[in-house]
Write a protein that holds these residues in place. Structure first.
Motif, mmCIF file in Angstrom:
data_model
loop_
_atom_site.group_PDB
_atom_site.id
_atom_site.type_symbol
_atom_site.label_atom_id
_atom_site.label_comp_id
_atom_site.label_asym_id
_atom_site.label_seq_id
_atom_site.Cartn_x
_atom_site.Cartn_y
_atom_site.Cartn_z
ATOM 1 N N GLU A 132 0.841 -1.193 0.000
ATOM 2 C CA GLU A 132 0.000 0.000 0.000
ATOM 3 C C GLU A 132 0.876 1.243 0.000
ATOM 4 N N GLU A 144 -8.907 1.804 8.332
ATOM 5 C CA GLU A 144 -8.901 0.373 8.644
ATOM 6 C C GLU A 144 -8.072 -0.392 7.610
ATOM 7 N N ARG A 145 -7.231 -1.265 8.091
ATOM 8 C CA ARG A 145 -6.535 -2.227 7.238
ATOM 9 C C ARG A 145 -7.202 -3.587 7.409
ATOM 10 N N ASN A 146 -6.972 -4.460 6.404
ATOM 11 C CA ASN A 146 -7.522 -5.820 6.443
ATOM 12 C C ASN A 146 -9.051 -5.809 6.598
ATOM 13 N N TYR A 147 -9.664 -4.887 5.905
ATOM 14 C CA TYR A 147 -11.119 -4.749 5.872
ATOM 15 C C TYR A 147 -11.649 -5.538 4.680
ATOM 16 N N TRP A 148 -12.873 -6.050 4.783
ATOM 17 C CA TRP A 148 -13.484 -6.704 3.624
ATOM 18 C C TRP A 148 -14.982 -6.409 3.556
ATOM 19 N N SER A 165 -16.565 -6.798 7.337
ATOM 20 C CA SER A 165 -15.784 -7.477 8.369
ATOM 21 C C SER A 165 -16.068 -6.947 9.765
ATOM 22 N N TYR A 197 -11.235 -7.245 -0.612
ATOM 23 C CA TYR A 197 -10.386 -7.022 0.550
ATOM 24 C C TYR A 197 -9.502 -5.796 0.327
ATOM 25 N N SER A 199 -7.969 -1.795 2.269
ATOM 26 C CA SER A 199 -7.965 -0.797 3.339
ATOM 27 C C SER A 199 -9.118 0.184 3.117
ATOM 28 N N GLU A 248 3.036 -4.871 5.442
ATOM 29 C CA GLU A 248 1.904 -5.193 6.299
ATOM 30 C C GLU A 248 2.151 -4.763 7.742
#
Length: 287
Positions: A132, A144-148, A165, A197, A199, A248
């Motif tokens: 990113e 938010e990171r690792n959002y889906w 998520s 998926y 951010s 990450e």
């Protein structure tokens, strides 16, 4: 699971330039490898030529032709993305290295988060690590990171439901008065649901108490389709630094160059008046 992918060696053949409004007007120095938008009012629309798309390959060629004509490609609701591969590696200079053009204007910022990848194995496929590019709001409260988000297929002329998520649910609204195609769920995705998926940035949409007019405020810098300090009015481009790539674990990625770029709609926001907040891109340019 990768939902869409184009043959990286696919060429656009022009038999009668000018006969087809989607005929490219210029040669591109990149190829579109994937185009998976979120549901949106510009998806499956006859007016922009996306109504007849029935396969991932056709979706990529559609996007490539639009970009060659400097026409917008809509990434739809949150998480929708496009992936391109430059013909030549773009070196990391520590300064601005590449740019992305869009159709943004002062009251309509629809920021897209940008990701980059280096083709270290040399196979021409986007099958390694995405990094990113850290923008001005990276790590701030509300980011938010690792959002889906999972989108489900709607019925004809119905809103498209989603769940995320965080356990929240909502809809991508069907804007029948303005975009009356039967549904906004991408026609070339055959599954009854798909999950994206990435951010997330918080919405900066504001409504004027007197006029009722909605505006989408800009972020400071680091995003596509956004009037930040990295935006050049003369070319309608946002500029980006490879040196802003982070891992990450939020460490500098220290990439020597990049070959692939992914742009992804970063805001999960929608109103019944304006529809979904959707990033649009119009071109990619090494600097």
């Amino acid at each position: 699971m990768s939902l869409v992918a184009c043959n990286k060696d696919e060429d656009i053949v022009i038999d009668n330039p000018g006969d087809n409004p989607q005929t490219p007007s210029v040669s591109l120095n990149y190829k579109v490898l994937e185009y998976t938008p979120g549901p949106g009012q510009y998806i499956n629309e006859k007016a922009n030529g996306s109504a007849g798309i029935s396969s991932p390959e056709e979706a990529c060629l559609y996007a490539e032709k639009r970009l060659a004509n400097s026409d917008y490609v809509s990434l739809g609701a949150w998480g929708g993305y496009i992936i391109i591969k430059f013909d030549k590696s773009v070196p990391n200079t520590g300064e601005y290295d590449f740019a992305i053009s869009s159709n943004t204007f002062d009251s309509s910022n629809e920021p897209g988060i940008v990701w980059v990848m280096q083709d270290t194995n040399g196979n021409g496929l986007a099958d390694e690590t995405w990094y990113e590019l850290k923008g001005s709001f990276f790590g701030e409260e509300g980011y938010e990171r690792n959002y889906w988000v999972r989108y489900s297929r709607p019925g004809d002329k119905e809103d498209t439901p989603w769940e995320d998520s965080n356990g929240e649910t909502g809809f991508v609204y069907w804007m029948g008065n303005y975009h009356d195609q039967d549904f906004y769920y991408p026609n070339w995705i055959k599954e009854d649901s798909y999950t994206l998926y990435g951010s997330r940035l918080p919405s900066r949409a504001e409504q004027d108490d007197i006029t009722g007019v909605w505006t989408n405020k800009a972020y400071e810098w680091g995003y596509a389709d956004n009037l930040g300090s990295d935006f050049v009015e003369a070319t309608h481009q946002n500029r980006f630094k490879i040196s802003d790539a982070v891992t990450e674990t939020n460490e500098a990625a220290d990439l020597s160059s990049i070959d692939f770029v992914k742009v992804q709609t970063s805001i999960n926001g929608s109103t019944k008046l304006l529809g979904e907040n959707s990033t649009e891109v119009m071109g990619f340019f090494p600097l």
